[in-house]
Design a protein around this motif. Sequence first.
Motif, PDB file in Angstrom:
ATOM      1  N   LEU A 146       0.841  -1.176   0.000  1.00  0.00           N
ATOM      2  CA  LEU A 146       0.000   0.000   0.000  1.00  0.00           C
ATOM      3  C   LEU A 146       0.886   1.238   0.000  1.00  0.00           C
ATOM      4  O   LEU A 146       1.748   1.383   0.863  1.00  0.00           O
ATOM      5  N   ARG A 147       0.681   2.155  -0.958  1.00  0.00           N
ATOM      6  CA  ARG A 147       1.583   3.292  -1.091  1.00  0.00           C
ATOM      7  C   ARG A 147       0.904   4.646  -0.918  1.00  0.00           C
ATOM      8  O   ARG A 147       1.467   5.545  -0.298  1.00  0.00           O
ATOM      9  N   GLN A 148      -0.266   4.810  -1.494  1.00  0.00           N
ATOM     10  CA  GLN A 148      -0.927   6.111  -1.461  1.00  0.00           C
ATOM     11  C   GLN A 148      -2.435   5.927  -1.489  1.00  0.00           C
ATOM     12  O   GLN A 148      -2.923   4.843  -1.799  1.00  0.00           O
ATOM     13  N   TRP A 149      -3.162   7.021  -1.148  1.00  0.00           N
ATOM     14  CA  TRP A 149      -4.591   7.043  -1.384  1.00  0.00           C
ATOM     15  C   TRP A 149      -5.050   8.448  -1.704  1.00  0.00           C
ATOM     16  O   TRP A 149      -4.398   9.425  -1.350  1.00  0.00           O
ATOM     17  N   ILE A 150      -6.127   8.529  -2.410  1.00  0.00           N
ATOM     18  CA  ILE A 150      -6.720   9.829  -2.731  1.00  0.00           C
ATOM     19  C   ILE A 150      -8.224   9.736  -2.568  1.00  0.00           C
ATOM     20  O   ILE A 150      -8.847   8.775  -3.009  1.00  0.00           O
ATOM     21  N   VAL A 151      -8.786  10.724  -1.901  1.00  0.00           N
ATOM     22  CA  VAL A 151     -10.226  10.848  -1.759  1.00  0.00           C
ATOM     23  C   VAL A 151     -10.670  12.030  -2.596  1.00  0.00           C
ATOM     24  O   VAL A 151     -10.118  13.123  -2.471  1.00  0.00           O
ATOM     25  N   THR A 152     -11.629  11.827  -3.465  1.00  0.00           N
ATOM     26  CA  THR A 152     -12.192  12.891  -4.284  1.00  0.00           C
ATOM     27  C   THR A 152     -13.638  13.115  -3.879  1.00  0.00           C
ATOM     28  O   THR A 152     -14.444  12.187  -3.924  1.00  0.00           O
ATOM     29  N   ASP A 153     -13.969  14.342  -3.462  1.00  0.00           N
ATOM     30  CA  ASP A 153     -15.336  14.606  -3.027  1.00  0.00           C
ATOM     31  C   ASP A 153     -16.196  14.984  -4.227  1.00  0.00           C
ATOM     32  O   ASP A 153     -15.700  15.104  -5.358  1.00  0.00           O
ATOM     33  N   PRO A 154     -17.498  15.152  -4.044  1.00  0.00           N
ATOM     34  CA  PRO A 154     -18.380  15.426  -5.182  1.00  0.00           C
ATOM     35  C   PRO A 154     -18.065  16.722  -5.925  1.00  0.00           C
ATOM     36  O   PRO A 154     -18.460  16.889  -7.074  1.00  0.00           O
ATOM     37  N   THR A 155     -17.354  17.657  -5.280  1.00  0.00           N
ATOM     38  CA  THR A 155     -17.005  18.915  -5.935  1.00  0.00           C
ATOM     39  C   THR A 155     -15.649  18.856  -6.627  1.00  0.00           C
ATOM     40  O   THR A 155     -15.222  19.832  -7.238  1.00  0.00           O
ATOM     41  N   GLY A 156     -14.952  17.734  -6.515  1.00  0.00           N
ATOM     42  CA  GLY A 156     -13.650  17.579  -7.148  1.00  0.00           C
ATOM     43  C   GLY A 156     -12.474  17.848  -6.247  1.00  0.00           C
ATOM     44  O   GLY A 156     -11.313  17.713  -6.675  1.00  0.00           O
ATOM     45  N   ILE A 157     -12.695  18.233  -4.988  1.00  0.00           N
ATOM     46  CA  ILE A 157     -11.597  18.429  -4.048  1.00  0.00           C
ATOM     47  C   ILE A 157     -10.929  17.090  -3.766  1.00  0.00           C
ATOM     48  O   ILE A 157     -11.595  16.104  -3.480  1.00  0.00           O
ATOM     49  N   GLU A 158      -9.606  17.071  -3.838  1.00  0.00           N
ATOM     50  CA  GLU A 158      -8.854  15.830  -3.653  1.00  0.00           C
ATOM     51  C   GLU A 158      -7.975  15.922  -2.407  1.00  0.00           C
ATOM     52  O   GLU A 158      -7.304  16.928  -2.187  1.00  0.00           O
ATOM     53  N   THR A 159      -7.973  14.885  -1.616  1.00  0.00           N
ATOM     54  CA  THR A 159      -7.068  14.785  -0.475  1.00  0.00           C
ATOM     55  C   THR A 159      -6.195  13.559  -0.670  1.00  0.00           C
ATOM     56  O   THR A 159      -6.696  12.444  -0.790  1.00  0.00           O
ATOM     57  N   THR A 160      -4.892  13.786  -0.720  1.00  0.00           N
ATOM     58  CA  THR A 160      -3.924  12.726  -0.996  1.00  0.00           C
ATOM     59  C   THR A 160      -3.105  12.409   0.245  1.00  0.00           C
ATOM     60  O   THR A 160      -2.641  13.309   0.934  1.00  0.00           O
ATOM     61  N   VAL A 161      -2.934  11.143   0.513  1.00  0.00           N
ATOM     62  CA  VAL A 161      -2.053  10.691   1.588  1.00  0.00           C
ATOM     63  C   VAL A 161      -0.993   9.792   0.967  1.00  0.00           C
ATOM     64  O   VAL A 161      -1.315   8.819   0.293  1.00  0.00           O
ATOM     65  N   THR A 162       0.272  10.134   1.199  1.00  0.00           N
ATOM     66  CA  THR A 162       1.393   9.352   0.697  1.00  0.00           C
ATOM     67  C   THR A 162       2.108   8.708   1.882  1.00  0.00           C
ATOM     68  O   THR A 162       2.400   9.387   2.871  1.00  0.00           O
ATOM     69  N   LEU A 163       2.358   7.416   1.794  1.00  0.00           N
ATOM     70  CA  LEU A 163       3.007   6.681   2.874  1.00  0.00           C
ATOM     71  C   LEU A 163       4.500   6.506   2.595  1.00  0.00           C
ATOM     72  O   LEU A 163       4.897   6.217   1.464  1.00  0.00           O
ATOM     73  N   PHE A 164       5.310   6.669   3.641  1.00  0.00           N
ATOM     74  CA  PHE A 164       6.751   6.484   3.565  1.00  0.00           C
ATOM     75  C   PHE A 164       7.184   5.537   4.685  1.00  0.00           C
ATOM     76  O   PHE A 164       6.521   5.429   5.711  1.00  0.00           O
ATOM     77  N   ASN A 165       8.331   4.910   4.490  1.00  0.00           N
ATOM     78  CA  ASN A 165       8.927   4.092   5.557  1.00  0.00           C
ATOM     79  C   ASN A 165       7.926   3.082   6.122  1.00  0.00           C
ATOM     80  O   ASN A 165       7.842   2.871   7.337  1.00  0.00           O
ATOM     81  N   THR A 166       7.193   2.461   5.222  1.00  0.00           N
ATOM     82  CA  THR A 166       6.165   1.510   5.636  1.00  0.00           C
ATOM     83  C   THR A 166       6.793   0.217   6.148  1.00  0.00           C
ATOM     84  O   THR A 166       7.709  -0.331   5.543  1.00  0.00           O
ATOM     85  N   LYS A 167       6.283  -0.265   7.276  1.00  0.00           N
ATOM     86  CA  LYS A 167       6.708  -1.536   7.846  1.00  0.00           C
ATOM     87  C   LYS A 167       5.468  -2.333   8.221  1.00  0.00           C
ATOM     88  O   LYS A 167       4.447  -1.764   8.607  1.00  0.00           O
ATOM     89  N   GLU A 168       5.556  -3.648   8.099  1.00  0.00           N
ATOM     90  CA  GLU A 168       4.421  -4.505   8.404  1.00  0.00           C
ATOM     91  C   GLU A 168       4.842  -5.639   9.328  1.00  0.00           C
ATOM     92  O   GLU A 168       5.996  -6.057   9.347  1.00  0.00           O
ATOM     93  N   GLY A 169       3.864  -6.128  10.103  1.00  0.00           N
ATOM     94  CA  GLY A 169       4.053  -7.347  10.865  1.00  0.00           C
ATOM     95  C   GLY A 169       4.673  -7.200  12.238  1.00  0.00           C
ATOM     96  O   GLY A 169       5.032  -8.197  12.858  1.00  0.00           O
ATOM     97  N   MET A 170       4.802  -5.963  12.726  1.00  0.00           N
ATOM     98  CA  MET A 170       5.392  -5.776  14.054  1.00  0.00           C
ATOM     99  C   MET A 170       4.311  -5.808  15.135  1.00  0.00           C
ATOM    100  O   MET A 170       3.116  -5.732  14.849  1.00  0.00           O
ATOM    101  N   GLN A 171       4.724  -5.923  16.382  1.00  0.00           N
ATOM    102  CA  GLN A 171       3.787  -5.866  17.497  1.00  0.00           C
ATOM    103  C   GLN A 171       3.555  -4.414  17.872  1.00  0.00           C
ATOM    104  O   GLN A 171       4.496  -3.634  18.016  1.00  0.00           O
TER     105      GLN A 171
END
Length: 237
Positions: free
Chosen positions: A195-220
């Motif tokens: 999983l790297r990024q996501w974007i939400v686009t609202d009905p008016t076209g406004i976009e909110t982007t989230v970019t992930l860095f230094n992703t790690k999985e499987g830890m406690q």
Amino acid sequence: MTRLTQEPKTLRKSTLWKSFGKKSRAILAAGALATAVGLGALTSLTLLPSPATAQSNDQVSPEMVKKIEDYLAGITTLTADFVQISSDGGAAEGKLFMERPGKMRFEYNPPAQILLVATGHDFIYYDKEINAPTYIDIDETPAGIILAENISLTDKVRIVDYRRTAETIRVTLVRKSDPGAGSVTLVFSEKPMQLRQWIVTDPTGIETTVTLFNTKEGMQLDPELFKFERVWPQRGS
């Protein structure tokens, strides 16, 4: 933007999806809510190759859908740094913690005074500055797609666009019950699948982007990360 009150309340699904994109202080609040709902990339921000050789959504194979579902279902825990950018001017960064199923936490770096916590039952937006939590049914947010115990890209949502390059996979989803309320685009790297990024686009076209860095999985992860306790000022302070 939906007004945030001092008393907890549950937002309707359509209200949540349509509340993004107001100006001034509400911009960051709107973007904060959007961080929990999808992955993607604005052209001006993209850190991944643009989809120059795109495939349309009618070419999405059942095998690819299952591959994405299996990857998301296989995430037990995840941590990442994130940068949040809104096309109407908001910007913030912080740390993401996730534990499937049902739990997520976004800690925003100062000067932002916002915390987002999914406890497994509620999704809570907390404005520290005014000590105002807003409670949202996690099953009625797009975050529920990623955090669900049984991952499905075809049950309550519908794939309306699919784009694949040599390095990325992008799927855009809308809710079957309210397709006009906005969309969520999930972006993955494929080798390895992540999983790297996501974007939400609202009905008016406004976009909110989230970019992930230094992703790690499987830890406690500390269970306390996914608990929420409202902080009340002491009398006389």
